[in-house]
Write an enzyme that holds these catalytic residues in place. Structure first.
Site, PDB file in Angstrom:
ATOM      1  N   HIS A 250       0.791  -1.297  -0.098  1.00  0.00           N
ATOM      2  CA  HIS A 250      -0.062   0.093   0.065  1.00  0.00           C
ATOM      3  C   HIS A 250       1.030   1.192  -0.089  1.00  0.00           C
ATOM      4  O   HIS A 250       0.729   2.273  -0.932  1.00  0.00           O
ATOM      5  CB  HIS A 250      -0.966  -0.116   1.221  1.00  0.00           C
ATOM      6  CG  HIS A 250      -1.785   1.095   1.238  1.00  0.00           C
ATOM      7  ND1 HIS A 250      -3.154   1.309   0.645  1.00  0.00           N
ATOM      8  CD2 HIS A 250      -1.609   2.463   1.830  1.00  0.00           C
ATOM      9  CE1 HIS A 250      -3.638   2.326   0.606  1.00  0.00           C
ATOM     10  NE2 HIS A 250      -2.890   2.939   1.557  1.00  0.00           N
ATOM     11  N   HIS A 264       3.390   5.947  -1.563  1.00  0.00           N
ATOM     12  CA  HIS A 264       4.128   7.103  -0.996  1.00  0.00           C
ATOM     13  C   HIS A 264       5.473   6.812  -1.093  1.00  0.00           C
ATOM     14  O   HIS A 264       6.241   7.182  -0.017  1.00  0.00           O
ATOM     15  CB  HIS A 264       3.523   7.478   0.452  1.00  0.00           C
ATOM     16  CG  HIS A 264       2.083   7.580   0.359  1.00  0.00           C
ATOM     17  ND1 HIS A 264       1.671   8.700   0.078  1.00  0.00           N
ATOM     18  CD2 HIS A 264       1.078   6.885   1.017  1.00  0.00           C
ATOM     19  CE1 HIS A 264       0.372   8.814   0.429  1.00  0.00           C
ATOM     20  NE2 HIS A 264       0.030   7.497   0.889  1.00  0.00           N
ATOM     21  N   LYS A 304      -5.020  10.031  -8.438  1.00  0.00           N
ATOM     22  CA  LYS A 304      -4.548  10.338  -6.990  1.00  0.00           C
ATOM     23  C   LYS A 304      -4.675  11.756  -6.709  1.00  0.00           C
ATOM     24  O   LYS A 304      -3.653  12.532  -7.294  1.00  0.00           O
ATOM     25  CB  LYS A 304      -2.932   9.700  -6.820  1.00  0.00           C
ATOM     26  CG  LYS A 304      -2.555  10.040  -5.316  1.00  0.00           C
ATOM     27  CD  LYS A 304      -3.365   9.034  -4.377  1.00  0.00           C
ATOM     28  CE  LYS A 304      -2.411   9.176  -3.017  1.00  0.00           C
ATOM     29  NZ  LYS A 304      -3.110   8.222  -2.056  1.00  0.00           N
TER      30      LYS A 304
END
Length: 365
Positions: A250, A264, A304
């Site tokens: 994730h 990230h 995003k």
């Protein structure tokens, strides 16, 4: 004034050459054993009285004092939680008995250790980014005609063990959260190789010492198992859904449903942008001192609105700083000061699974 300086001289046991008396703001003086300008904090060669004489960042006479917003730092036990202790808080107020938390290194202390010891961080001459236009999370226009990353010296960066073993993991995951994930023996060998590489670094050794001190791990074996559970053991993102995710997937790889979630990590961003899978559309916010960018982008056509990540840090740095916050401030804001800059990391746990896992972690800028 000279009485104060003389007392500081006696208290520190330094020679006059080791003092900032009369030297505050002076340039580098290689004939001295320590320095007295703002760069000394970066290079770790400040004189022991630098903060007391050249800044107001001292706890001298302030141990256990209430919050004082006129001061740049604080000197009570709450400063450990808020990450705004003065540099000499531990030596003056804790070591001297003026109020003792259970530990001697708080999250700001650790963050600076991680930052200062990230020797695998990419050097400024090894890459170039082009931030281009600022945007918003609700914008529908593209504020960046070009890619975020202009170039990266892959031959210098990706051959380092923590990078090469990180890269080997990226194709082990299916981004779609509708797909059940599994990890075979070969993939666990790759995970263990990555763990071997990062656990040998100074960054992860500092994290280990911090976690032992705070009671989160007891030895090297439990440390490795905690990292595995947080980042690599699979879980379902919803209580009734398939086993489809992990902290590593994730946060550091990225996932998709009707939109992009997680994602990230700068290395994955660079690689996917290089392949043409990412359309960078501009930056929403930035922290220039720490080289953090919150970008709006699409990945394989899915959006995003805001994905934030450190740029140029090593894989072990990402793992370390997010792990520290996930364990010490789960499901909350983890605020600290690093390299002289205030920062908050947001982490969330997987609520429906026992124990702690990384559901997500990112710089909240």
């Amino acid at each position: 004034m000279w009485t104060t300086v003389f007392l500081l001289y006696l208290a520190t046991g330094n020679t006059w050459a080791d003092s900032c008396a009369g030297r505050c703001g002076a340039g580098l003086d290689s004939s001295k054993t320590c320095q007295c300008n703002t760069n000394c904090a970066t290079y770790g060669d400040c004189c022991s009285d630098y903060y007391a004489l050249c800044t107001q960042q001292t706890c001298s006479g302030r141990c256990n004092a209430a919050l004082d917003n006129t001061k740049p730092c604080q000197c009570n036990s709450a400063c450990v939680n808020f990450g705004d202790c003065c540099p000499d808080y531990q030596s003056l107020c804790v070591g001297g008995g003026g109020g003792t938390p259970d530990v001697t290194c708080d999250i700001s202390c650790l963050a600076n250790q991680l930052w200062d010891n990230d020797i695998n961080r990419v050097q400024v001459w090894e890459y170039e980014v082009n931030h281009q236009g600022q945007t918003t999370t609700s914008s529908t226009s593209d504020q960046a005609a070009q890619s975020l990353f202009t170039y990266l010296q892959e031959e210098n960066v990706f051959l380092k063990p923590t990078y090469s073993t990180f890269l080997a993991l990226l194709d082990n995951y299916t981004p779609s959260t509708s797909v059940t994930e599994s990890q075979d023996a070969a993939e666990w060998i790759e995970i263990d190789a990555f763990l071997d590489a990062i656990l040998a670094t100074d960054v992860m050794n500092h994290l280990y010492n911090f976690l032992v001190e705070h009671g989160h791990v007891t030895d090297a074996t439990s440390y490795r198992e905690v990292i595995k559970e947080l980042w690599f053991n699979l879980y379902a993102r919803s209580s009734s859904g398939p086993i489809n995710s992990s902290g590593f997937e994730h946060v550091l790889v990225g996932e998709t449903s009707s939109k992009v979630s997680g994602f990230h990590n700068w290395i994955q961003f660079y690689l996917e942008e290089k392949k043409g899978a990412i359309n960078y559309q501009g930056w929403v916010s930035r922290s220039q001192p720490l080289n953090i960018v919150a970008a709006r982008f699409t990945w394989n056509g899915l959006s995003k609105a805001k994905g934030s990540f450190f740029v140029g840090v090593s894989p072990e740095f990402d793992i370390a700083i997010y792990t520290a916050c996930a364990l010490t401030k789960p499901n909350s804001s983890c605020s600290f000061t690093m390299a002289g800059t205030s920062l908050t990391i947001q982490t969330y746990d997987v609520a429906h699974k026992s124990g702690l896992q990384v559901a997500t972690a990112y710089p909240n800028i």
